[in-house]
Design a protein around this motif. Structure first.
Motif, PDB file in Angstrom:
ATOM      1  N   SER A 225      23.207 -49.679 -24.859  1.00  0.00           N
ATOM      2  CA  SER A 225      22.057 -50.891 -25.532  1.00  0.00           C
ATOM      3  C   SER A 225      20.886 -50.762 -25.051  1.00  0.00           C
ATOM      4  CB  SER A 225      23.079 -52.227 -24.902  1.00  0.00           C
ATOM      5  OG  SER A 225      23.072 -52.071 -23.488  1.00  0.00           O
TER       6      SER A 225
ATOM      7  N   GLN B 234      34.600 -62.507 -31.441  1.00  0.00           N
ATOM      8  CA  GLN B 234      33.522 -62.621 -32.068  1.00  0.00           C
ATOM      9  C   GLN B 234      33.828 -63.540 -33.697  1.00  0.00           C
ATOM     10  OE1 GLN B 234      30.761 -59.360 -32.831  1.00  0.00           O
ATOM     11  NE2 GLN B 234      32.505 -58.244 -31.899  1.00  0.00           N
TER      12      GLN B 234
ATOM     13  N   PHE C 175      20.567 -54.957 -27.210  1.00  0.00           N
ATOM     14  CA  PHE C 175      21.465 -56.239 -27.082  1.00  0.00           C
ATOM     15  C   PHE C 175      20.763 -57.590 -26.402  1.00  0.00           C
ATOM     16  CE2 PHE C 175      25.403 -58.501 -25.495  1.00  0.00           C
ATOM     17  CZ  PHE C 175      25.997 -58.724 -26.883  1.00  0.00           C
TER      18      PHE C 175
ATOM     19  N   PHE D 122      28.178 -53.608 -31.889  1.00  0.00           N
ATOM     20  CA  PHE D 122      29.351 -54.521 -31.547  1.00  0.00           C
ATOM     21  C   PHE D 122      30.011 -55.058 -32.910  1.00  0.00           C
ATOM     22  CE2 PHE D 122      25.265 -56.687 -31.948  1.00  0.00           C
ATOM     23  CZ  PHE D 122      25.541 -57.941 -32.944  1.00  0.00           C
TER      24      PHE D 122
ATOM     25  N   HIS E 244      37.960 -57.556 -29.403  1.00  0.00           N
ATOM     26  CA  HIS E 244      36.456 -57.668 -29.223  1.00  0.00           C
ATOM     27  C   HIS E 244      36.096 -58.332 -30.870  1.00  0.00           C
ATOM     28  CE1 HIS E 244      36.176 -55.475 -25.670  1.00  0.00           C
ATOM     29  NE2 HIS E 244      36.513 -54.339 -26.347  1.00  0.00           N
TER      30      HIS E 244
ATOM     31  N   HIS F 233      31.745 -53.082 -29.277  1.00  0.00           N
ATOM     32  CA  HIS F 233      32.054 -54.064 -28.168  1.00  0.00           C
ATOM     33  C   HIS F 233      30.569 -54.756 -27.918  1.00  0.00           C
ATOM     34  CE1 HIS F 233      32.466 -54.846 -23.959  1.00  0.00           C
ATOM     35  NE2 HIS F 233      33.673 -54.181 -23.973  1.00  0.00           N
ATOM     36  N   PRO F 234      30.909 -55.879 -27.588  1.00  0.00           N
ATOM     37  CA  PRO F 234      29.521 -56.820 -27.324  1.00  0.00           C
ATOM     38  C   PRO F 234      29.271 -56.339 -25.864  1.00  0.00           C
ATOM     39  CG  PRO F 234      31.267 -58.198 -28.132  1.00  0.00           C
ATOM     40  CD  PRO F 234      32.056 -57.015 -28.350  1.00  0.00           C
TER      41      PRO F 234
ATOM     42  N   GLU G  49      27.254 -53.694 -26.125  1.00  0.00           N
ATOM     43  CA  GLU G  49      26.631 -52.390 -26.971  1.00  0.00           C
ATOM     44  C   GLU G  49      25.828 -52.874 -27.907  1.00  0.00           C
ATOM     45  OE1 GLU G  49      27.595 -49.623 -24.960  1.00  0.00           O
ATOM     46  OE2 GLU G  49      28.645 -51.190 -23.961  1.00  0.00           O
TER      47      GLU G  49
END
Length: 351
Positions: free
Chosen positions: A142, A225, A145, A195, A221, A189-190, A192
């Motif tokens: 990331s 969200q 992010f 996401f 994931h 994936h949050p 990263e």
């Protein structure tokens, strides 16, 4: 008649510890097999289970690893390079936190840490090929992010440059994987930069549409969200090469929602749960993946803030096994079918 999706598999990372049977590959593989798992996903960042550097230097060691798993009655599903992949791209705000994923001598040395991570990724491609595999799983890392929420206003071009840089770093790695008959399933994936579907598209574009850039599909994931994780399969099924079977729940209140108010896991509106204890529609997921021809592994990734890992693992194998679909070669209405009759067709159409 057999199932198209392979499983159940178990990701070993969350179970590894200093205590037996979780501190050696042989013991943990036998433990997993006794629970009903047919495959294990091996973390390449835990030397108690697997030595990536040794595997890159020694084909004999790779043969030993295969033999250990075979003797236990499990296959190797994929190698995981999540922690090394994370370190390919780290925004400076995360430097101190992510140093924990790197060797001690590289702490405080972001450039050296990045080079080490890239070298680890390159080694994993060679080792995966030696093990007779074709898929691996990882993270993108990331850069952007910390700027997820558009306040304060982002300078023009900030996000574009972040993804351009991701492309610069990952394209040579992906080329190396392709040269060795491998691909990388990035867990979306949050935390990263990749996401969700939109960011995955941005990443693939930055890598020139590279066909070794794939997806490790993990619906947990997406549920947290509030993304449509079933439509995600419709959109990106041709890029899904791996599947983490992980449950989650989202219970918003008047106090917190998707961002969950900086609370600990047990107090969050969005929480990871053991299989069957959350809200993910796994019947829908297994159906869609089967429909689109997914034929790799269904691997339990256990993360739950309430239930013990031992209970989660014991319940996970039958949960997955009971959702594997035996693909039919028949249509349900075959019994009412008939051979083609051209004269009948013309009569029925008034021709």
């Amino acid at each position: 008649m057999g199932t198209q999706i392979k499983g159940p598999g178990l990701f070993l990372a969350q179970f590894s510890s200093a205590d037996a049977p979780f501190n050696s590959l042989s013991e943990i593989a036998n433990w997993a097999a006794d629970l009903g798992y047919k495959g294990v996903q091996i973390p390449t960042f835990d030397a108690r289970l697997f030595d990536l550097d040794k595997a890159a230097d020694s084909a004999t060691y790779c043969d030993e690893i295969k033999g250990i798993c075979s003797d236990a009655g499990v296959e190797i599903t994929e190698l995981s390079t999540h922690l090394q992949g994370q370190l390919v791209a780290v925004n400076p705000v995360y430097d101190e936190a992510f140093d924990a994923f790197a060797p001690t001598h590289l702490h405080g040395n972001p450039a050296g840490r990045k080079d080490w991570a890239i070298d680890q990724m390159m080694k994993a491609a060679v080792v995966s090929e030696r093990l007779g595999l074709s898929h691996t799983v990882s993270f993108t890392g990331s850069l952007a992010f910390p700027f997820l929420y558009p306040w304060p206003q982002r300078p023009a071009g900030l996000i574009e440059e972040a993804f351009t840089e991701l492309g610069r770093r990952w394209t040579p790695i992906l080329n190396h994987y392709k040269d060795h008959g491998q691909d990388i399933g990035f867990e979306i994936h949050p935390g990263e930069d990749v996401f969700d579907g939109a960011t995955f598209e941005m990443f693939v574009d930055a890598c020139g549409g590279h066909d070794a850039a794939m997806i490790n599909y993990d619906p947990s994931h997406f549920l947290l969200q509030q993304l449509d994780y079933l439509q995600f399969i419709d959109l990106y099924h041709d890029r899904i090469n791996a599947f983490h079977v992980k449950d989650a729940e989202f219970n918003p209140t008047g106090r917190q929602g998707v961002y969950s108010g900086y609370q600990n896991w047990t107090e969050r509106a969005g929480r990871f749960r053991s299989l069957g204890d959350g809200q993910v529609d796994f019947a829908g997921i297994f159906s869609k993946l089967t429909q689109y021809g997914y034929d790799s592994w269904a691997v339990l990734e256990w993360e739950c803030c309430i239930k013990s890992p031992e209970q989660g693992a014991a319940e996970g194998a039958p949960f997955i096994a009971n959702r594997l679909i035996e693909v039919t070669d028949k249509a349900f209405d075959d019994f009412a079918g008939s051979t083609r009759d051209e004269a009948q067709i013309k009569r029925m159409l008034g021709l």
